[in-house]
Write an enzyme that holds these catalytic residues in place. Structure first.
Site, PDB file in Angstrom:
ATOM      1  N   LEU A  87       0.812  -1.215   0.000  1.00 23.52           N
ATOM      2  CA  LEU A  87       0.000   0.000   0.000  1.00 23.52           C
ATOM      3  C   LEU A  87       0.840   1.257   0.000  1.00 23.52           C
ATOM      4  O   LEU A  87       1.902   1.299   0.616  1.00 23.52           O
ATOM      5  CB  LEU A  87      -0.863   0.045   1.266  1.00 23.52           C
ATOM      6  CG  LEU A  87      -2.009  -0.924   1.304  1.00 23.52           C
ATOM      7  CD1 LEU A  87      -1.698  -2.050   2.237  1.00 23.52           C
ATOM      8  CD2 LEU A  87      -3.239  -0.204   1.746  1.00 23.52           C
ATOM      9  N   CYS A  88       0.316   2.270  -0.633  1.00 23.59           N
ATOM     10  CA  CYS A  88       0.872   3.613  -0.542  1.00 23.59           C
ATOM     11  C   CYS A  88      -0.082   4.385   0.373  1.00 23.59           C
ATOM     12  O   CYS A  88      -1.123   4.880  -0.060  1.00 23.59           O
ATOM     13  CB  CYS A  88       0.959   4.246  -1.922  1.00 23.59           C
ATOM     14  SG  CYS A  88       1.721   5.876  -1.875  1.00 23.59           S
ATOM     15  N   LEU A  89       0.244   4.402   1.654  1.00 19.58           N
ATOM     16  CA  LEU A  89      -0.614   5.027   2.666  1.00 19.58           C
ATOM     17  C   LEU A  89       0.283   5.802   3.619  1.00 19.58           C
ATOM     18  O   LEU A  89       1.211   5.232   4.210  1.00 19.58           O
ATOM     19  CB  LEU A  89      -1.417   3.950   3.410  1.00 19.58           C
ATOM     20  CG  LEU A  89      -2.340   4.408   4.525  1.00 19.58           C
ATOM     21  CD1 LEU A  89      -3.430   5.342   4.009  1.00 19.58           C
ATOM     22  CD2 LEU A  89      -2.974   3.212   5.224  1.00 19.58           C
TER      23      LEU A  89
END
Length: 151
Positions: A87-89
């Site tokens: 994830l890109c969080l």
């Protein structure tokens, strides 16, 4: 061996059992508190509704000062999810805080499902469809939901 990370993870697990957040569940694998399996149910009234999305959370001894590595095991079509499931969080990177626990991580991911950050896309195709062709984006997400029932 009882380390700070392991004690904290046991506390996170106890909290998940006593006060489980709606639509998410997680627990350590049987012999390793540093590796967790999790499930996020797609939020109601979103294209992800009724999806059952599996994730793996890998912690190291620096937790909670360092975030876990979180990956979707289920196939995910989303602007902020890479092809490998990572994830890109922001809270898993530069916005991490030791106050976040497993429940906070999973509820943040759950809310990200319907509220992607198009400014930081991990999947350029999903981000473009989300911006420019909602109907096709929803169709692709619904296919992901159906696939989640079989895995």
């Amino acid at each position: 061996m009882s380390t700070t990370a392991r004690r904290r993870l046991m506390r996170d697990f106890k909290r998940m059992q006593q006060d489980p957040p709606a639509g998410v569940s997680a627990s350590p694998v049987s012999d390793n508190v540093m590796l967790w399996n999790a499930v996020i149910i797609g939020p109601a009234d979103t294209p992800f509704e009724d999806g059952t999305f599996k994730l793996v959370l890998s912690f190291d001894e620096q937790y909670p000062n360092k975030p876990p590595l979180v990956k979707f095991v289920s196939t995910m079509f989303h602007p902020n999810v890479y092809a490998n499931g990572e994830l890109c969080l922001d809270i898993l990177q530069n916005r991490w805080s030791p106050t976040y626990d497993v429940a906070a991580i999973l509820t943040s991911i759950q809310s990200l499902l319907n509220d992607p950050n198009n400014a930081s896309p991990a999947n350029a195709e999903a981000a473009q469809l989300h911006r420019e062709n909602k109907k096709e984006y929803v169709r692709r997400v619904r296919k992901t939901v159906e696939d989640s029932w079989e895995s």
